[in-house]
Motif scaffolding. Structure first.
Motif, mmCIF file in Angstrom:
data_model
loop_
_atom_site.group_PDB
_atom_site.id
_atom_site.type_symbol
_atom_site.label_atom_id
_atom_site.label_comp_id
_atom_site.label_asym_id
_atom_site.label_seq_id
_atom_site.Cartn_x
_atom_site.Cartn_y
_atom_site.Cartn_z
ATOM 1 N N LYS A 160 54.258 37.683 2.117
ATOM 2 C CA LYS A 160 55.370 37.268 1.241
ATOM 3 C C LYS A 160 54.936 36.138 0.319
ATOM 4 O O LYS A 160 55.284 36.110 -0.881
ATOM 5 N N THR A 161 54.181 35.203 0.825
ATOM 6 C CA THR A 161 53.671 34.099 -0.001
ATOM 7 C C THR A 161 52.767 34.612 -1.099
ATOM 8 O O THR A 161 52.854 34.175 -2.262
ATOM 9 N N GLU A 162 51.861 35.546 -0.753
ATOM 10 C CA GLU A 162 50.963 36.127 -1.750
ATOM 11 C C GLU A 162 51.744 36.886 -2.818
ATOM 12 O O GLU A 162 51.417 36.824 -4.011
ATOM 13 N N LEU A 163 52.775 37.637 -2.386
ATOM 14 C CA LEU A 163 53.590 38.399 -3.336
ATOM 15 C C LEU A 163 54.320 37.470 -4.305
ATOM 16 O O LEU A 163 54.353 37.717 -5.518
ATOM 17 N N ASP A 164 54.886 36.380 -3.795
ATOM 18 C CA ASP A 164 55.597 35.423 -4.664
ATOM 19 C C ASP A 164 54.653 34.783 -5.673
ATOM 20 O O ASP A 164 55.008 34.609 -6.846
ATOM 21 N N ALA A 165 53.443 34.440 -5.226
ATOM 22 C CA ALA A 165 52.466 33.825 -6.128
ATOM 23 C C ALA A 165 52.051 34.790 -7.229
ATOM 24 O O ALA A 165 51.942 34.408 -8.422
ATOM 25 N N GLU A 213 51.996 46.287 0.370
ATOM 26 C CA GLU A 213 51.490 45.692 1.616
ATOM 27 C C GLU A 213 52.581 44.892 2.327
ATOM 28 O O GLU A 213 52.699 44.922 3.554
ATOM 29 N N TYR A 214 53.362 44.143 1.525
ATOM 30 C CA TYR A 214 54.449 43.358 2.128
ATOM 31 C C TYR A 214 55.503 44.272 2.756
ATOM 32 O O TYR A 214 55.954 44.039 3.890
ATOM 33 N N ASP A 215 55.869 45.354 2.055
ATOM 34 C CA ASP A 215 56.873 46.283 2.593
ATOM 35 C C ASP A 215 56.357 46.951 3.880
ATOM 36 O O ASP A 215 57.115 47.138 4.846
ATOM 37 N N ARG A 216 55.069 47.322 3.914
ATOM 38 C CA ARG A 216 54.499 47.960 5.097
ATOM 39 C C ARG A 216 54.531 46.994 6.291
ATOM 40 O O ARG A 216 54.899 47.378 7.413
ATOM 41 N N ALA A 217 54.156 45.755 6.051
ATOM 42 C CA ALA A 217 54.135 44.770 7.137
ATOM 43 C C ALA A 217 55.545 44.505 7.657
ATOM 44 O O ALA A 217 55.762 44.295 8.856
ATOM 45 N N LEU A 218 56.509 44.519 6.736
ATOM 46 C CA LEU A 218 57.886 44.288 7.138
ATOM 47 C C LEU A 218 58.404 45.434 8.023
ATOM 48 O O LEU A 218 59.081 45.200 9.042
ATOM 49 N N ARG A 219 58.045 46.707 7.690
ATOM 50 C CA ARG A 219 58.483 47.842 8.495
ATOM 51 C C ARG A 219 57.818 47.818 9.882
ATOM 52 O O ARG A 219 58.456 48.130 10.911
ATOM 53 N N LEU A 220 56.543 47.435 9.893
ATOM 54 C CA LEU A 220 55.850 47.356 11.189
ATOM 55 C C LEU A 220 56.491 46.303 12.078
ATOM 56 O O LEU A 220 56.617 46.492 13.306
ATOM 57 N N LEU A 221 56.878 45.192 11.481
ATOM 58 C CA LEU A 221 57.515 44.143 12.280
ATOM 59 C C LEU A 221 58.832 44.629 12.861
ATOM 60 O O LEU A 221 59.179 44.306 14.012
ATOM 61 N N GLU A 222 59.539 45.430 12.091
ATOM 62 C CA GLU A 222 60.840 45.923 12.553
ATOM 63 C C GLU A 222 60.721 46.863 13.759
ATOM 64 O O GLU A 222 61.614 46.920 14.612
ATOM 65 N N ILE A 223 59.595 47.586 13.838
ATOM 66 C CA ILE A 223 59.422 48.514 14.972
ATOM 67 C C ILE A 223 58.535 47.921 16.067
ATOM 68 O O ILE A 223 58.108 48.617 16.988
ATOM 69 N N GLY A 224 58.184 46.612 15.901
ATOM 70 C CA GLY A 224 57.410 45.929 16.930
ATOM 71 C C GLY A 224 55.928 46.114 16.807
ATOM 72 O O GLY A 224 55.178 45.799 17.752
ATOM 73 N N GLY A 274 53.937 44.709 14.318
ATOM 74 C CA GLY A 274 53.321 43.671 13.499
ATOM 75 C C GLY A 274 53.759 42.288 13.946
ATOM 76 O O GLY A 274 54.462 42.124 14.946
ATOM 77 N N THR A 275 53.307 41.267 13.174
ATOM 78 C CA THR A 275 53.660 39.884 13.513
ATOM 79 C C THR A 275 54.398 39.228 12.346
ATOM 80 O O THR A 275 54.205 39.599 11.177
ATOM 81 N N GLN A 276 55.182 38.240 12.704
ATOM 82 C CA GLN A 276 55.927 37.492 11.671
ATOM 83 C C GLN A 276 54.966 36.699 10.789
ATOM 84 O O GLN A 276 55.194 36.524 9.600
ATOM 85 N N GLN A 277 53.871 36.258 11.356
ATOM 86 C CA GLN A 277 52.884 35.489 10.603
ATOM 87 C C GLN A 277 52.295 36.316 9.455
ATOM 88 O O GLN A 277 52.123 35.829 8.346
ATOM 89 N N THR A 278 51.991 37.588 9.760
ATOM 90 C CA THR A 278 51.447 38.479 8.718
ATOM 91 C C THR A 278 52.463 38.700 7.617
ATOM 92 O O THR A 278 52.139 38.675 6.410
ATOM 93 N N VAL A 279 53.724 38.906 7.989
ATOM 94 C CA VAL A 279 54.789 39.110 6.999
ATOM 95 C C VAL A 279 54.934 37.878 6.108
ATOM 96 O O VAL A 279 55.036 37.981 4.873
ATOM 97 N N ASP A 280 54.929 36.720 6.725
ATOM 98 C CA ASP A 280 55.078 35.478 5.945
ATOM 99 C C ASP A 280 53.911 35.273 4.987
ATOM 100 O O ASP A 280 54.096 34.844 3.839
#
Length: 346
Positions: free
Chosen positions: A140-145, A118-129, A131-137
């Motif tokens: 990322k927090t959930e993945l770290d936890a 999910e984190y990788d998908r959100a990151l790719r979407l942000l790169e192509i415009g 998605g949002t940075q808020q969703t990525v962040d």
């Protein structure tokens, strides 16, 4: 007339003889009284004492402790699957000692993989415009936890010993749920240590690395070599002492935690008066100690309160109360008091 004079002369001579005899008897009585008075004085034996170089070896008592103690437990309750060691087992640093139930690990691993996707998908979407940075962040927090939770669970599934030592306690069996007590206690016994409280007056005399001698009562007079490992930096204001940690190599494992030990620390030598132990008088009902000191000018003794240091065979080191060259009474103290005149036993 002549007869009268002869009678008077005879009476006079008789009176003179009687007076002379009385005077002689009085003189003899006085001399005898003086001799009796002289004989009634206490008879003592004295000995001159002098300064000597006295070894300043202090003895401390302590209980032997393990150099390090580790309680093996889990951060979260879990069921024990297997305990790989028992009391008395020797373990190495990093050795597996307890295996816990791993039923939750697979579930958490799946969650971790999903969070990563999910984190990788959100990151790719942000790169192509898209998605949002808020969703990525947030992802990322959930993945770290989840990562931390997975690592913690892995760490608490197979428990390892952080030190090399001996298992000294086991509180559970396989199949038990972990509780408040540690599953195992492991103690490092090479080296072992003792903690002693040293007077603040010796604070400047002791250094890290200083060699000391240690005796354990169970081994009689056998001596073990110890080393000052750690000196605590603060002094206890109540006892005026500081804690010093001394380690003993214990290569043969003969010294065990819990043994009673005596530590001998050599602080060099000091010059003090040394007196025979027979000279010391203990005051009844108190811990005070006294020594009678003879004054040759007056023929009397003084009752000096003394502070004793170390006992050396049949003598005592005197820290105060007796001076270099004094003559101390070593026999006949039972009839003495402060200021009493005495006779010397010659």
């Amino acid at each position: 007339m002549k007869r009268h004079n002869l009678t008077a002369i005879a009476i006079t001579l008789s009176a003179a003889v009687i007076a002379s005899a009385c005077s002689s008897k009085e003189k003899e009585s006085a001399e005898a009284a003086g001799n009796i008075h002289e004989e009634e004085l206490p008879v003592v034996e004295i000995q001159s004492v002098y300064d000597q170089q006295v070894p300043q070896i202090n003895e401390y008592t302590a209980t032997v402790e393990a150099f390090k103690t580790n309680n093996i437990s889990t951060s979260t309750p879990n069921r024990i699957k297997d305990i790989l060691v028992d009391v008395g087992s020797r373990v190495s640093k990093g050795q597996r000692v307890v295996v816990l139930d791993d039923v939750n690990i697979e579930q958490l691993r799946v969650r971790l993989e999903n969070s990563k996707r999910e984190y990788d998908r959100a990151l790719r979407l942000l790169e192509i415009g898209g998605g949002t940075q808020q969703t990525v962040d947030q992802l990322k927090t959930e993945l770290d936890a989840t990562n931390r939770q997975y690592a913690n669970l892995m760490e608490n599934t197979v428990l390892v010993s952080p030190i090399s030592g001996v298992v000294t306690q086991r509180n559970y069996d396989p199949g038990d749920m972990t509780g408040t007590q540690p599953i195992l206690t492991i103690e490092q016994m090479q080296p072992v240590k003792v903690m002693v409280n040293i007077s603040e007056s010796d604070f400047t005399k002791i250094r890290q690395g200083k060699k000391v001698q240690v005796k354990c009562d169970v081994y009689g007079d056998e001596t073990f070599s110890g080393t000052v490992h750690l000196i605590h930096p603060s002094i206890d204001s109540a006892t005026r002492t500081f804690v010093t940690e001394i380690t003993i190599a214990n290569a043969d494992n003969r010294i065990r935690p819990g043994m009673f030990a005596r530590v001998f620390i050599d602080f060099g030598t000091q010059e003090h008066v040394v007196v025979p132990d027979r000279a010391v008088v203990k005051q009844s009902g108190s811990g005070n100690k006294y020594i009678y000191v003879y004054n040759p000018r007056t023929g009397t003794v003084s009752y000096n309160k003394v502070e004793l240091g170390r006992r050396i065979d049949n003598t005592y080191e005197v820290l105060s109360g007796v001076n270099n060259g004094d003559a101390v009474v070593i026999a006949g103290q039972s009839r003495l008091a402060d200021g009493v005149k005495v006779n010397l036993n010659k």
